[in-house]
Design a protein around this motif. Structure first.
Motif, PDB file in Angstrom:
ATOM      1  N   PRO A  38       0.830  -1.203   0.000  1.00  0.00           N
ATOM      2  CA  PRO A  38       0.000   0.000   0.000  1.00  0.00           C
ATOM      3  C   PRO A  38       0.865   1.254   0.000  1.00  0.00           C
ATOM      4  CG  PRO A  38       0.084  -0.942   2.188  1.00  0.00           C
ATOM      5  CD  PRO A  38       0.802  -1.902   1.286  1.00  0.00           C
ATOM      6  N   SER A  42      -2.345   4.953  -3.230  1.00  0.00           N
ATOM      7  CA  SER A  42      -3.072   3.775  -3.709  1.00  0.00           C
ATOM      8  C   SER A  42      -4.531   3.809  -3.256  1.00  0.00           C
ATOM      9  CB  SER A  42      -2.393   2.490  -3.211  1.00  0.00           C
ATOM     10  OG  SER A  42      -2.382   2.457  -1.797  1.00  0.00           O
ATOM     11  N   ARG A  46      -3.141   3.663   1.999  1.00  0.00           N
ATOM     12  CA  ARG A  46      -2.316   3.080   3.051  1.00  0.00           C
ATOM     13  C   ARG A  46      -2.912   3.379   4.424  1.00  0.00           C
ATOM     14  NH1 ARG A  46       4.229   3.831   3.430  1.00  0.00           N
ATOM     15  NH2 ARG A  46       4.537   2.982   5.524  1.00  0.00           N
TER      16      ARG A  46
END
Length: 395
Positions: A38, A42, A46
């Motif tokens: 992550p 993304s 995260r």
């Protein structure tokens, strides 16, 4: 790049955001058997703290742009969030004697302390008076920029407080922002106008640039002890306070508009200064570049642009920074998500690498017993990353 050829989403992000961006996008195809870590860019984003899950090594948000950057980082260290209850955190300073980190929450007017051994964040002072920058001098004394009183103070070893500067040429200061010590006993600080508003200090008296019609009740909000300090926004300055108390303007607003973060090179022969956007009551801001000057005793000479802070078509905004022992400059930057965080420059101004954060980074410092942990102030939170180099520091 051939702009006539369509780019897939992964290819576009890798080009626009840096080398690790492609790996940061979660896998979509069933044939993609390798899990991708992550990242702050993304989807889903995260996670931090207890929800973060296992760490990925190397961290996908620590991005090398030059091979030499690998020598400045530690491959097995993830970025960790160590505090998330602030409004706007600033001014981190490491005490080697106390083994704690002092930092400010400017909006909440809190002085806080991160204790190294336990990871606890505790109250350091009940009211910081909208403090911003902090540093420890070469005798281990804490020096703080107080936005509300528009002054620079020093906390002595016996617990008393000394006002170092609150006026220049008979006029009050704006809102001292960042401060650094020099081994000759002098103290250097920037004085933009970011604290001349309700949120980060207090507005001007009626008729001042941040209170032109006098509607803002500028005296309320704090228990006033003695002189409130500056009452009307003045010109931006960078100051040098000599050991004997003499305050000298080493730069004027025409030299660097909206001066913000500042840092010496490890040999104290250069001073780096960030120029930032317009502050309260100001029509024109700075050029959002990092400037560097040669230090000649109590004066600055040979000013030039160190970094224009243009990155992938975006004008990034530099804020606070610190140098490592090799003279590399680790700079907190704000800007678009995926680009903001920390930029690391060589002494020659080459961008070596960067650290992506979910919020812009207002300031940073090197902390820990070995001074090899980078602590980054980003919006409401503190982030920490162990690195492979040590910070150049006074204490």
């Amino acid at each position: 790049m051939d702009f006539k050829t369509p780019l897939a989403r992964r290819g576009f992000l890798a080009t626009a955001l840096g080398g690790a961006a492609c790996a940061a996008i979660p896998a979509r195809a069933a044939s993609d058997a390798v899990a991708t870590p992550p990242s702050v860019i993304s989807q889903p984003p995260r996670q931090w703290g207890a929800a973060a899950g296992p760490a990925y090594f190397p961290d996908p948000d620590v991005i090398a742009l030059d091979p030499s950057f690998s020598g400045l980082t530690y491959f097995a260290a993830p970025i960790r969030r160590i505090y998330d209850k602030g409004d706007w955190v600033e001014g981190p300073a490491w005490s080697s004697e106390g083994r704690y980190l002092v930092f400010s929450d400017v909006v909440q007017s809190k002085a806080l302390r991160y204790i190294w051994e336990t990871g606890e964040v505790t109250q350091f002072r009940p009211d910081s008076y909208a403090a911003n920058g902090n540093c420890f001098d070469f005798q281990g004394r804490l020096i703080t920029c107080e936005g509300f009183f528009r002054r620079v103070v020093r906390f002595e070893h016996d617990g008393s407080v000394t006002t170092l500067a609150d006026k220049f040429e008979g006029k009050g200061l704006n809102s001292p922002n960042d401060v650094v010590p020099h081994p000759d006993g002098s103290v250097w600080f920037t004085d933009p106008g970011y604290g001349t508003n309700i949120s980060e200090g207090h507005a001007d008296e009626p008729g001042g640039p941040t209170n032109p019609d006098g509607r803002i009740r500028w005296k309320i909000g704090r228990e006033l002890i003695g002189d409130i300090g500056g009452v009307r926004r003045q010109q931006d300055h960078v100051f040098r306070l000599a050991p004997d108390g003499t305050l000298k303007a080493v730069l004027l607003e025409k030299d660097v508009t909206c001066p913000n973060g500042l840092a010496f090179s490890p040999d104290f022969k250069k001073l780096y200064i960030a120029s930032t956007p317009a502050g309260p009551g100001q029509k024109k801001g700075g050029d959002q570049a990092i400037h560097v000057f040669d230090v000649q005793g109590d004066s600055l000479t040979n000013g030039r642009i160190f970094a224009d802070m243009r990155f992938h078509g975006a004008q990034m905004n530099p804020d606070g920074f610190r140098a490592d022992v090799f003279g590399n400059l680790w700079c907190g930057v704000t800007g678009p998500l995926g680009l903001c965080g920390v930029f690391v420059f060589s002494p020659q101004g080459v961008l070596l690498g960067r650290i992506r954060l979910p919020q812009g980074c207002s300031n940073l410092t090197f902390a820990g017993p070995k001074r090899d942990h980078l602590v980054m102030c980003a919006g409401s939170a503190l982030y920490m990353l162990q690195v492979g180099v040590q910070g150049a520091a006074s204490s």
